[in-house]
Design an enzyme around this catalytic site. Structure first.
Site, PDB file in Angstrom:
ATOM      1  N   PRO A 117       0.809  -1.222   0.000  1.00 36.96           N
ATOM      2  CA  PRO A 117       0.000   0.000   0.000  1.00 36.96           C
ATOM      3  C   PRO A 117       0.841   1.270   0.000  1.00 36.96           C
ATOM      4  CG  PRO A 117      -0.086  -1.069   2.146  1.00 36.96           C
ATOM      5  CD  PRO A 117       0.580  -2.027   1.207  1.00 36.96           C
ATOM      6  N   GLU A 154       1.506  -8.669   8.723  1.00 40.60           N
ATOM      7  CA  GLU A 154       1.638  -7.230   8.939  1.00 40.60           C
ATOM      8  C   GLU A 154       2.604  -6.568   7.958  1.00 40.60           C
ATOM      9  OE1 GLU A 154       0.071  -4.980  11.060  1.00 40.60           O
ATOM     10  OE2 GLU A 154      -1.303  -6.687  11.180  1.00 40.60           O
ATOM     11  N   ASP A 159      -9.671   0.777 -24.651  1.00 44.16           N
ATOM     12  CA  ASP A 159      -9.762   0.704 -23.193  1.00 44.16           C
ATOM     13  C   ASP A 159      -9.712   2.093 -22.572  1.00 44.16           C
ATOM     14  OD1 ASP A 159      -9.801  -2.035 -23.289  1.00 44.16           O
ATOM     15  OD2 ASP A 159      -7.669  -2.274 -22.853  1.00 44.16           O
TER      16      ASP A 159
END
Length: 257
Positions: free
Chosen positions: A93, A120, A173
């Site tokens: 992330p 984690e 696209d």
């Protein structure tokens, strides 16, 4: 094109290897997929790949040694195929947002090694020693990197020559440079009237210029409504024509300079 994936759940990758257009392309040898389970590179009876974090806190952290050994094995296998060393991509992330441009960059190369983290996180020393690039699907957290890697592989593989039945399909696209980075226009097929709603008249006209302009205006409308940031980017890059700007001026809430 070869992708290697370091994952605790290698069976998940049968989805892109065996199914759909990516599966057909894999069977044709257009690209290949190889998985590496870090548990296979451990040396204890429990095949341990994680441990408690230093400094305390919840959860577990993936250990550096099994991951690095798996990457080494993947790079060695690529060398045996006379392939260059691949970039090592950690799904995280904290990484760069994956987009159509990133998919195109992957498709233009010879492949990559994806690291699918769990728990984690991953020992930072592994990241510093082995990872070339960190990528993220967006501002949310998954249980592991596998789903993100599946999406990234699929997006890259479908851009390879010969994967899609009609190579021009990818040019339509959303986000594609052929659309100036805008969203795609709506699509229609048979029947001509469905539940009282007819196909828009321009698509039935047979007039190619009118059809192209209708699609462009629909693309501009949809993009202005849902992703106005893409309008700003296209304008800044000089990709909007005077006709585009005149049409955008007729829309409410269109972003301005």
């Amino acid at each position: 094109m070869r992708f290697d994936v370091v994952t605790l759940f290698p069976d998940m990758f049968a989805l892109v290897r065996d199914q759909g257009v990516t599966g057909r392309a894999h069977g044709q040898g257009i690209w290949s997929l190889h998985t590496w389970n870090p548990r296979d590179f451990t040396h204890d009876v429990h095949r341990t790949v994680d441990d408690r974090p230093y400094g305390g806190g919840p959860g577990m952290v993936m250990m550096a040694a099994p991951l690095e050994a798996a990457v080494g094995a993947a790079q060695a296998a690529r060398t045996q195929q006379s392939l260059a060393a691949a970039p090592v991509i950690l799904l995280s992330p904290t990484g760069r947002r994956y987009d159509q441009q990133a998919a195109g960059e992957l498709a233009a190369g010879s492949g990559a090694i994806f690291i699918c983290g769990r728990y984690e996180g991953v020992d930072q020393r592994f990241i510093e020693r082995c990872v070339t690039l960190e990528l993220s699907l967006g501002d949310f957290v998954l249980s592991g990197g596998e789903l993100a890697a599946l999406a990234m592989v699929d997006a890259a593989v479908r851009l390879l020559p010969g994967v899609l039945n009609d190579g021009a399909s990818a040019l339509q696209d959303s986000f594609n440079p052929a659309l100036d980075g805008l969203l795609d226009s709506p699509h229609y097929t048979r029947p001509e009237v469905y539940e009282g709603v007819a196909v828009p008249a321009p698509l039935l006209s047979g007039h190619h210029a009118h059809i192209a302009r209708w699609r462009r205006e629909q693309s501009l409308t949809l993009t202005a409504q849902r992703r106005p940031d893409l309008i700003v980017q296209a304008r800044a890059a000089g990709r909007l024509t005077q006709a585009d700007e005149r049409f955008l001026a007729t829309l409410a809430n269109t972003p301005r300079d």
